[in-house]
Scaffold this motif. Structure first.
Motif, mmCIF file in Angstrom:
data_model
loop_
_atom_site.group_PDB
_atom_site.id
_atom_site.type_symbol
_atom_site.label_atom_id
_atom_site.label_comp_id
_atom_site.label_asym_id
_atom_site.label_seq_id
_atom_site.Cartn_x
_atom_site.Cartn_y
_atom_site.Cartn_z
ATOM 1 N N ASN A 1025 0.805 -1.249 -0.012
ATOM 2 C CA ASN A 1025 -0.304 -0.544 -0.021
ATOM 3 C C ASN A 1025 0.784 1.263 -0.446
ATOM 4 O O ASN A 1025 1.752 1.044 1.056
ATOM 5 C CB ASN A 1025 -0.926 0.314 1.455
ATOM 6 C CG ASN A 1025 -2.017 1.430 1.419
ATOM 7 O OD1 ASN A 1025 -2.128 2.019 0.552
ATOM 8 N ND2 ASN A 1025 -2.339 0.858 1.950
ATOM 9 N N LYS A 1052 -3.604 1.419 -3.792
ATOM 10 C CA LYS A 1052 -3.577 0.704 -2.727
ATOM 11 C C LYS A 1052 -2.851 -0.430 -3.413
ATOM 12 O O LYS A 1052 -2.532 -1.042 -4.597
ATOM 13 C CB LYS A 1052 -5.220 0.468 -3.082
ATOM 14 C CG LYS A 1052 -6.049 1.212 -2.894
ATOM 15 C CD LYS A 1052 -7.128 1.627 -1.118
ATOM 16 C CE LYS A 1052 -7.630 2.823 -0.865
ATOM 17 N NZ LYS A 1052 -7.114 4.251 -1.256
ATOM 18 N N THR A 1217 0.877 -4.394 -6.781
ATOM 19 C CA THR A 1217 1.030 -3.220 -6.741
ATOM 20 C C THR A 1217 1.302 -2.890 -7.789
ATOM 21 O O THR A 1217 3.094 -3.094 -7.744
ATOM 22 C CB THR A 1217 1.249 -2.793 -5.557
ATOM 23 O OG1 THR A 1217 0.453 -2.991 -4.770
ATOM 24 C CG2 THR A 1217 0.738 -0.871 -5.709
#
Length: 1269
Positions: A1025, A1052, A1217
């Motif tokens: 994150n 996120k 991510t």
């Protein structure tokens, strides 16, 4: 090659006389040492006779009556009369001989050196002047083929080499060679048998020396080769430090480096052992020779009585001195060879006749010049490049008109201008001025008609006024002011604090481009030229300065001069009277602006391209794949020979974008924007020796044994003096049997000493080389470890460029050995030598020792002085020559400008004026150096005269045995030479301390972001994150450029964030903050709620995989490169295969013959871009990162590989991510968040559709490809 005597070709009568005089002195000086031996032999005989007489007196049957020894009952032996020697009187005579020889030596030494050095200084002065003058006369084509840097080194180094070959070295060589000849001659005349015996043994020494040289050269080669491998590893790692840091490979690399150091260390130790072995061997042979010589010599004295003891010494020392001097004469031969080599090139240049001689007075000058220039069928190619530049060019330039040359780059526009200036002559055809072939005109006069303003104007490192004065000599200040007003320069000059006396700096570095250009225009105008040549005069400027300079040029052009202008900007060309279009070295069209537009030729293409800059930007829009980019660049770049011309051609933004994609790498390396300032040598305090030794502590047993060996070795020399004097003592023993026994014993002892010496030399050589090499390896490893531990920002500093760091590892570490290792051995050796000698001499006669010791300081001083003189003068010369070197350097680097201004002569004069100081210094040096040399040579004679005279007194008055006089004197003399040797190690020692200090600075530096520390947060469930909060950042090396200016953006876990924006807006920088290559100056980067500065560095980096635009691969196999992705575990083959399948790489690898063991070459050079990129992706996947960073991962690929790589990337992004930086829309469209950046912050963000609806910056980018400003 040049013969030795040809080096003196510039000597005048006076110099020749000086050299002959110097040679005679050297010859006489050389015969002084053998002459001294004659005296020495007689002196020894006198002492021995005296001793024999004293022993006669011990016979109770003899008595001494008024200095005559007689039998007591004198009746029957009338003939038994001896005169008792007056030893003091004899010694006084010998002392006078010595003093006389000493004084003569002083005088001769002074003369031989000063005469030779002075004559050399004069000749070198002449060579320097002749050479520089000749170089300045050469045509420009010659400079194209000889680099200016090379010419500069020739002016300094090569001429210095000639100087070494024709100065004091010659006289020293003559002196030593004479000594060699005289010594042997004396040996043969006085005692040929003994001489032959000694010579018979000498080849053994020669063979030893030759073998040693051979082995050492070979081993040094091996050692360097082994270290070169380690150096290559270091270089590769430091060049790609960002990749190493990103994948946490620091410790792995240190290991790899260390592996390569081991073999270098092994060779170093072998070298030490071999050197020890051969040194020991040489000493062993030398002592055996002593034993042989004395044994055989004494049998000649005692048994056959062919020699007197004095003769024995004369022969022995005669041969010894001859051999020593032959050895000392050989370094001179090296100097001669180097001088001859250097002279070859220098004299070649001096003898070369220039094709276009700019300083010649020949050829005629026209009375009136109109200014019509015409090219008739001119064909031309540059001497350094054979391809044709001008091909049968015919073009006419009418007087009083402005003619513009336009056309693609390489069409021959600038070349035509250079032919007008007669920098070159055409190969065929001719260039005429007012109908006269310019080859028939005087060059200086021809060039004085022209004013030239180039694209990159050259200013000289003096004041503004002086620079303008270069345009025309003898110009008044009013003229200068007038010219600067015309050139729009007057106002800015008057704003400077020192106005016209402002220094412009080296190469005009203190001025901006526009200012330099206007000063150059003023310089051209002050000549009031008939012909004005403007070669892209405004293309290198930014818009604002361009307007000002252009205005100045328009003023100038309208004055009815013949003007030729080369330019790319339409504004510049439109108003020209005639426009000539060039293509492929021919003039293909000429006419006015409107006519040429109708013809739709070269000019039309140029104009349309410029006016369609906006459309052009579409081409470069978002399909900047290699292919498209290539086409776009082909369309644009077929004119313009510099990047700057490219800038000139179409709207600034378009270029900016194009530039962006091409120069993406610039962002990657903050070196590029960093202008190298003058090197500032930081001052380093020398490191304390104790700390250096601390690093050597683990080797203490080696050091201990080595020291013992060195100490024993040091004691050997004084022991020699003991034995030598003992032999002399045996000659006065009356009983032949006792004499023989004594002599045999001493000779055996000599052999024993030789054996000891052999063993201890080997011990010393091995032990110290072992400890020294281990230290070097340890330091190199620690240094490398410390370098890799620094934060990435440290590498941005140009002082820490990979090249500089590798050199530091190579040289500093090995120089530290100068304070430990073999140096300690040498010092211990010298100290014990001195200690033992002093103890021996004081034990046997303290009075005599004190007298001799008075001379020791002089002996040591003269030795040190000579060494100092040689190095000191070299430094002074360098200093003095540097000023002259600056002038020659400036002249050679800007030779075109100087030729255009016709200023060769004034530079030659300036250079010659600057040579005066070094020449005067050299003449002074000759006297000082001569005096020192003479003094150093004569001290020995003076010391001998005093000590033997005093020795005679002690023998007579205090009954000292004569052998002790010799013992004391020779002991102290050997220790004196040892002292001299010890002092010669100090420079190495000082260097070592400084190198060590530099090394310790590196080891002690605490990095801002430490890779090796275990501190910092780690947490088990790393999600990925990410959040940037108000980040501000500037690169440490470029503190004035704010790269990030309050960046706010968040991702996120599992989302993809795309950064878009023009180059330099901080996209890559944000990625580097996330990797913690740098930390933000203000604001925070938050990772899973932790502040990035608090997170453990290696933990954080292990969770991130990165694929950059230009992936950096290491010089090993494909498998190893993929393995590099995870350095924390042993990666199995299955892992590698699955990763490479994900990266669409596996099938390709299987087609290779060696599959995963295929070497990728240095920096992956064996593979195509797409293949490299896929290996990089596999490397990123194998660490199974939580965060994937794709920095322009596909922009450098062609369409086909792009598809494959893009698929691989899409696969890799699943469930991670991801941060993407890209210029291609296809790459960005599917991202969850698109952040549009500009000037270091986000101006809009959101998904694709939302941003399109906004119709803001993103929409503009997508529809037009316009840059985001």
């Amino acid at each position: 090659r040049i013969g030795f005597f040809q080096l003196f070709r510039f000597a005048t009568c006076r110099e020749t006389l000086m050299m002959v005089g110097g040679s005679v002195c050297a010859f006489l000086h050389g015969s002084a040492q053998p002459l001294m031996l004659l005296v020495f032999g007689m002196l020894t005989d006198t002492f021995i006779e005296y001793d024999i007489e004293l022993q006669e007196l011990l016979d109770p049957r003899k008595e001494c009556i008024n200095n005559t020894i007689q039998w007591k009952n004198q009746l029957n032996r009338e003939n038994g009369l001896f005169m008792l020697l007056d030893i003091e009187y004899e010694m006084t005579n010998f002392a006078y001989y010595y003093v006389a020889i000493g004084c003569a030596v002083f005088l001769l030494g002074y003369l031989q050196i000063s005469l030779w050095v002075t004559s050399a200084a004069r000749q070198i002065q002449i060579i320097r002047k002749t050479y520089f003058r000749k170089v300045m006369r050469m045509e420009i084509g010659w400079f194209d083929c000889n680099s200016t840097g090379e010419l500069n080194t020739r002016m300094s180094d090569d001429i210095n080499k000639i100087n070494d070959a024709i100065a004091d070295q010659v006289s020293i060589f003559i002196q030593r060679f004479t000594t060699f000849v005289c010594g042997f001659a004396m040996g043969f005349v006085k005692g040929w048998k003994l001489t032959l015996v000694i010579i018979a043994a000498s080849p053994l020494i020669g063979v030893g020396a030759a073998l040693m040289a051979l082995f050492v050269a070979k081993l040094t080669g091996q050692e360097l080769q082994a270290y070169a491998k380690a150096g290559a590893v270091a270089d590769e790692v430091l060049t790609s430090i960002r990749t190493v840091a990103a994948f946490g490979g620091e410790l792995k690399e240190v290991e790899r480096y260390d592996k390569n150091l081991i073999s270098a260390q092994r060779w170093g130790i072998r070298k030490g052992l071999i050197m020890g072995f051969f040194t020991g061997y040489m000493w062993f042979i030398i002592f055996l020779c002593y034993a042989l010589a004395f044994w055989y010599g004494s049998s000649l004295v005692v048994d056959t009585q062919e020699y007197s003891p004095g003769t024995l010494l004369q022969v022995f020392f005669g041969v010894l001195i001859a051999a020593l001097n032959l050895g000392q004469a050989s370094p001179c031969l090296e100097a001669f060879a180097a001088g001859r080599g250097a002279a070859t090139i220098i004299f070649e240049t001096i003898d070369r006749e220039p094709d276009i001689d700019c300083l010649s007075e020949a050829c005629y000058k026209l009375d009136k010049v109109k200014g019509d220039i015409e090219f008739h069928n001119v064909t031309f190619h540059y001497p350094s490049r054979p391809e044709v530049i001008l091909d049968k060019l015919s073009v006419a330039v009418n007087s009083g008109e402005t003619t513009a040359f336009v056309g693609p780059s390489g069409a021959g526009k600038s070349t035509a201008v250079q032919l007008i200036q007669r920098f070159y002559d055409p190969k065929e055809g001719m260039v005429t001025l007012d109908g006269h072939d310019i080859r028939g005109l005087n060059i200086q006069w021809l060039r004085s008609l022209m004013g030239i303003v180039e694209q990159e104007p050259v200013l000289f490192a003096t004041t503004i006024a002086e620079n303008i004065r270069y345009g025309r000599p003898g110009v008044t200040l009013d003229d200068i002011i007038h010219a600067t007003k015309e050139a729009n320069a007057y106002n800015f000059i008057m704003d400077l604090p020192q106005k016209f006396d402002t220094l412009v700096g080296e190469g005009g570095g203190q001025m901006s481009g526009g200012q330099k250009q206007r000063i150059a225009i003023a310089r051209a105008l002050v000549r009031n030229p008939r012909i004005l040549l403007l070669d892209m005069a405004t293309s290198a400027l930014d818009n604002e300065s361009e307007a000002v300079v252009q205005e100045a040029l328009d003023k100038v052009i309208s004055n009815g001069r013949t003007t030729i202008s080369i330019a790319h900007r339409l504004s510049t060309i439109k108003n020209a009277d005639v426009i000539v279009g060039y293509e492929h070295g021919r003039a293909v069209e000429r006419g006015k602006h409107d006519e040429l537009l109708e013809r739709k030729g070269v000019y039309f293409t140029l104009v349309t391209l410029q006016s369609q800059g906006d459309k052009a930007s579409l081409i470069s829009g978002y399909s900047e794949s290699d292919t498209h980019l290539g086409e776009a660049r082909q369309t644009f770049c077929w004119y313009g020979s510099h990047q700057t011309e490219l800038l000139a051609t179409y709207p600034f933004q378009v270029i900016y974008r194009l530039h962006v994609c091409i120069c993406y790498a610039c962002i990657h390396s903050p070196y590029t924007a960093f202008v190298e300032e003058e090197e500032v040598e930081e001052h380093v305090e020398p490191a304390p020796v104790t700390r250096i030794l601390k690093y050597n502590a683990p080797e203490w047993p080696y050091m201990l044994f080595g020291t013992i060996g060195a100490a024993v070795n040091g004691g050997v020399n004084p022991v020699y003096s003991l034995l030598f004097s003992q032999i002399l003592a045996t000659f006065s023993i009356p009983d032949p049997e006792a004499q023989r026994r004594e002599i045999n014993g001493i000779c055996m002892f000599f052999v024993l000493v030789g054996v000891t010496s052999f063993i201890t030399q080997m011990l010393q050589g091995y032990a110290f080389s072992k400890s020294g090499e281990l230290l070097t390896r340890r330091l190199r490893r620690m240094g490398f470890h410390a370098m890799l531990g620094q934060e990435v920002g440290w590498f941005d500093d140009h002082r820490n460029s990979p090249g500089a760091l590798t050199t530091r590892l190579a040289t500093d570490a090995s120089q530290v050995q100068g304070a430990t290792g073999s140096q300690i051995g040498m010092i211990v050796n010298s100290l014990t030598n001195i200690g033992v000698a002093v103890i021996i001499s004081f034990y046997f006669s303290w009075k005599l020792s004190l007298v001799i010791l008075c001379f020791l300081p002089f002996l040591a001083l003269s030795g040190g002085f000579q060494a100092k003189m040689l190095t000191g003068f070299a430094k002074q010369d360098k200093q003095a020559m540097e000023d002259a070197g600056r002038i020659s350097g400036e002249a050679l680097n800007n030779i075109r400008t100087i030729a255009g201004l016709g200023k060769e002569q004034s530079f030659v004069e300036m250079y010659e004026a600057h040579l005066e100081a070094p020449y005067q210094a050299a003449k002074q040096k000759a006297n000082v150096y001569g005096a020192c040399y003479g003094f150093a040579q004569c001290v020995v004679f003076m010391a001998n005269s005093a000590s033997y005279r005093f020795g005679g007194y002690l023998v007579r008055q205090e009954g000292l045995h004569f052998s002790l006089v010799f013992r004391v004197i020779s002991a102290i003399v050997t220790s004196g030479t040892a002292l001299g040797r010890a002092s010669s190690y100090t420079p190495d020692y000082a260097k070592a301390k400084i190198s060590a200090a530099r090394f310790f600075q590196l080891l002690d530096r605490v990095p801002k972001i430490s890779v090796y520390s275990n501190e910092g947060d780690k947490w088990p469930d790393f999600k990925g994150n990410l959040e940037f909060i108000d980040c501000k950042f500037t690169y440490p090396t470029r503190p004035d450029i704010q790269v990030l200016n309050g960046l706010n953006v968040s991702v996120k876990p599992g989302q993809t964030l795309a950064f878009v924006g023009s180059s330099g807006c901080g996209k890559s920088t944000s990625v580097q903050l996330l990797e913690r290559f740098y930390d933000p100056d203000q604001g925070k980067v938050i990772i899973d709620g932790h502040d990035s500065t608090q997170v453990n560095v290696s933990y954080l980096r292990s969770k991130i995989g990165i694929v950059s635009q230009e992936p950096i691969l290491f010089d090993c196999s494909i498998g190893d490169n993929i393995k590099y992705g995870d350095n924390l575990r042993e990666v199995s083959m299955n892992d590698i295969i699955s990763a490479s399948k994900k990266a669409q790489l596996h099938d390709f690898v299987m087609t290779l013959p060696e599959k995963y063991d295929t070497n990728v070459g240095s920096q992956g050079s064996q593979l195509s871009r797409g293949q490299k990129q896929r290996i990089a992706i596999a490397r990123a996947i194998i660490r199974d990162p939580k965060i994937l960073l794709l920095d322009e991962a596909t922009s450098a690929l062609d369409t086909e590989s792009e598809k494959t790589v893009q698929e691989a990337l899409d696969k890799a992004r699943e469930g991670r991510t991801c941060i993407v930086i890209a210029h291609r829309l296809s790459t960005i469209q599917n991202s969850d968040i698109i952040a549009v950046m500009s000037r270091g912050f986000v101006i809009e963000q959101g998904p694709h559709d939302q941003l399109m609806a906004l119709k803001g910056a993103y929409y503009k980018l997508v529809t037009t490809g316009a840059p985001i400003s």
